[in-house]
Design an enzyme around this catalytic site. Structure first.
Site, PDB file in Angstrom:
ATOM      1  N   ASP A  86      43.247  66.580  26.334  1.00 50.72           N
ATOM      2  CA  ASP A  86      42.371  65.480  25.962  1.00 50.72           C
ATOM      3  C   ASP A  86      41.991  64.677  27.196  1.00 50.72           C
ATOM      4  O   ASP A  86      42.758  63.881  27.701  1.00 50.72           O
ATOM      5  CB  ASP A  86      43.052  64.611  24.918  1.00 50.72           C
ATOM      6  N   THR A  87      40.772  64.906  27.655  1.00 48.18           N
ATOM      7  CA  THR A  87      40.325  64.498  28.978  1.00 48.18           C
ATOM      8  C   THR A  87      38.812  64.348  28.922  1.00 48.18           C
ATOM      9  O   THR A  87      38.179  64.840  28.002  1.00 48.18           O
ATOM     10  CB  THR A  87      40.717  65.608  29.993  1.00 48.18           C
ATOM     11  N   ILE A  88      38.229  63.686  29.904  1.00 47.53           N
ATOM     12  CA  ILE A  88      36.768  63.667  30.026  1.00 47.53           C
ATOM     13  C   ILE A  88      36.373  64.132  31.414  1.00 47.53           C
ATOM     14  O   ILE A  88      37.087  63.894  32.390  1.00 47.53           O
ATOM     15  CB  ILE A  88      36.164  62.288  29.719  1.00 47.53           C
ATOM     16  N   MET A 115      37.199  69.205  30.043  1.00 45.20           N
ATOM     17  CA  MET A 115      38.533  68.920  29.534  1.00 45.20           C
ATOM     18  C   MET A 115      39.116  70.224  29.011  1.00 45.20           C
ATOM     19  O   MET A 115      38.429  71.236  28.960  1.00 45.20           O
ATOM     20  CB  MET A 115      38.487  67.851  28.443  1.00 45.20           C
ATOM     21  N   ILE A 155      37.280  63.718  36.856  1.00 43.78           N
ATOM     22  CA  ILE A 155      38.014  63.948  35.607  1.00 43.78           C
ATOM     23  C   ILE A 155      38.912  62.742  35.373  1.00 43.78           C
ATOM     24  O   ILE A 155      39.585  62.268  36.286  1.00 43.78           O
ATOM     25  CB  ILE A 155      38.878  65.220  35.674  1.00 43.78           C
TER      26      ILE A 155
END
Length: 573
Positions: A386-388, A468, A403
């Site tokens: 769970d990342t952008i 992500m 990131i």
């Protein structure tokens, strides 16, 4: 590369200090094919792609105000920390890959927090935690949030080295306005995470229910705009006082007090000593140029190893089953190195440059059998996805890939008192086995899945990309670059093509090969016959990541792709 069609137009001014008075209305953008042509964003002056349209719009607004690609990335990163709080936030980390066209320099900025001075294997054992650090709650919040100093250091670089006149206050304007005035939650935020029931299900611990549920429970998000007044106050203090306002004084005191009450080892000295680090990117030759990614503690060496192994094959001539098989086998080899060696660079037993040496890559490449899959290795501990990812570029040739992450959805689940800061659980990835490379130690940075990346020709960026997805990050990145360079896809087509995932993400350990549901059944049978344990995912499944990319055309102009699996857009000026 195929016909390109513009989907960009002028943006309404955003609200917030620095950009104007009105509130922009940007709808979710999910480009498809029209009359047999991929629709993709095109622009001459600048472009930003992110998994939330409001964040992309903040970046474009920075460009319109006279900023460069790095300014755009900072503004976008600040906004997305507010409007996409389940995926990233002020309480997390960020990693930056920055190309400065003025100096023709590519550099890396590591905005990763170190573990607390008190955090040790013995500290956890004394509390009955011996097998693994919990993924939620105070004991999971053991690393200092690096995001704010990452923003600040990037801004300082933009001002001093790239000549930007945009102010720190202006770059945070939209983020503060959305925190204080509210915004409509995206479709992705309104659905309880089905793979992580410990957040909003019956197994959620009491501190998560008390702190997270009143504001961020999906049921609450259906009742109206999401207003984060406590977070707005924290961001306003950072706007006025810079990073010192976050890592010292009243805000740090309140964060540490709330974290300690929940069982965290974080202390005030940990915050006061935090600093981001400038690093040298890793590079590997690929086709006519070189791919660049982030050094340890990030898994950039895994992404580059996959590409280095693939460079010995004619990827353009492979059928889809052979193409997927090749990159999965390359991933297995890359992950062997990662799981054995990767950690904080101060603790690394082998240099990533030695691991990526051409002679070694050639020896590893000989292990790839195009007719048979290698036996799976035992899966390591699950890595959150769970990342952008944000990418930005401008007409001067500047490019940025960043990131930003809380690790799992909502990180530790701990909202630090009345600061509005959701603390990450990135440190829960540390091993409590002292024989492992990524074993916990005080003041150490854990292995990170976060890898901003670029492709360069003649020393100048041609493709900025990121995603992500935990273990899926290096795999999706390999798919983006090979589809662009070897298989003739445009940027949006690269992002929208069906994807695969070998290994772990979303908190689930697995050695299976998951394929997106749009792949045909005969491809699944082919891969299964080669020995892959194949599983099917959804047609547009965010299990496979949220990818963003920008192509910098050597003849001028920018073309972008934004993942329809998320809530974002590639927007240009």
């Amino acid at each position: 590369m195929g016909e390109r069609v513009s989907v960009c137009g002028p943006l309404s001014p955003l609200w917030g200090e620095g950009w104007g008075e009105g509130r922009g209305r940007i709808s979710r953008m999910t480009p498809r094919m029209a009359h047999g042509r991929w629709l993709e964003a095109r622009a001459p002056h600048g472009m930003v792609a992110s998994p939330h349209a409001l964040a992309s719009a903040s970046g474009v607004a920075a460009l319109r105000a006279g900023g460069n690609a790095l300014d755009a990335a900072i503004a976008s990163a600040a906004t997305i920390a507010v409007v996409y709080p389940h995926m990233n936030g002020v309480g997390g980390d960020n990693f930056w890959l920055i190309y400065d066209a003025t100096s023709s320099r590519l550099t890396a900025l590591c905005g990763a927090g170190r573990s607390a001075r008190a955090a040790s294997i013995e500290w956890y054992a004394a509390r009955g935690i011996r097998e693994a650090i919990p993924a939620r709650g105070g004991s999971a919040a053991l690393t200092v949030p690096g995001v704010v100093d990452g923003w600040w250091q990037a801004h300082q670089y933009s001002s001093r080295s790239m000549g930007s006149a945009l102010t720190w206050k202006a770059l945070l304007g939209d983020a503060i306005a959305y925190a204080r005035g509210g915004f409509s939650a995206s479709a992705g935020q309104r659905v309880p995470p089905p793979r992580e029931p410990d957040l909003f299900g019956p197994t959620a611990i009491a501190e998560i229910k008390r702190a997270l549920w009143p504001l961020y429970h999906p049921d609450a998000l259906h009742r109206g705009p999401l207003v984060q007044r406590d977070l707005a106050l924290t961001l306003e203090a950072v706007r006025d006082g810079g990073p010192d306002a976050f890592y010292g004084g009243d805000i740090a005191t309140r964060i540490v007090a709330a974290a300690a009450a929940a069982g965290s080892p974080l202390g005030l000295q940990d915050f006061a000593e935090h600093k981001s680090d400038w690093m040298e990117p890793l590079r590997v030759a690929y086709r006519k140029g070189e791919a660049a990614s982030f050094p340890p503690p990030a898994q950039g060496m895994s992404a580059l190893m996959i590409l280095g192994l693939a460079d010995g094959f004619d990827v353009s001539a492979l059928g889809e089953a052979d193409y997927v098989h090749l990159l999965v086998e390359a991933t297995r080899l890359a992950f062997e190195d990662r799981d054995r060696y990767l950690t904080d660079p101060a603790w690394m037993e082998k240099s990533p440059k030695d691991l990526l040496a051409l002679d070694r890559i050639r020896r590893l490449r000989a292990r790839i059998d195009m007719k048979r899959a290698m036996p799976p290795t035992a899966p390591a501990r699950a890595a959150g996805g769970d990342t952008i990812a944000i990418v930005a570029a401008d007409a001067q040739g500047n490019a940025v890939s960043v990131i930003q992450s809380l690790y799992f959805t909502w990180g530790s689940g701990l909202v630090a008192g009345d600061t509005g800061v959701v603390l990450q659980n990135r440190g829960s990835f540390f091993s409590l086995d002292p024989t492992q490379a990524n074993a916990l130690a005080p003041g150490k940075r854990t292995m990170h899945t976060l890898i901003p990346s670029m492709y360069l020709e003649g020393g100048r960026p041609r493709f900025a990309y990121g995603t992500m997805g935990g273990d899926g990050q290096p795999q999706t990145q390999a798919a983006l670059l090979t589809r662009r360079l070897d298989r003739g896809h445009g940027p949006q087509a690269c992002v929208e093509a069906p994807r695969w995932l070998y290994g772990r993400t979303w908190g689930a350990s697995s050695s299976a090969l998951s394929l997106e549901g749009r792949y045909p059944a005969d491809l699944l049978r082919d891969l299964g016959a080669r020995g892959h344990e194949v599983k099917m995912g959804g047609d547009w499944d965010d299990l496979f990541g949220h990818a963003q990319c920008i192509w910098l055309d050597p003849d001028g102009g920018l073309a972008g792709g934004s993942d329809p699996r998320a809530d974002g857009a590639a927007l240009g000026w």
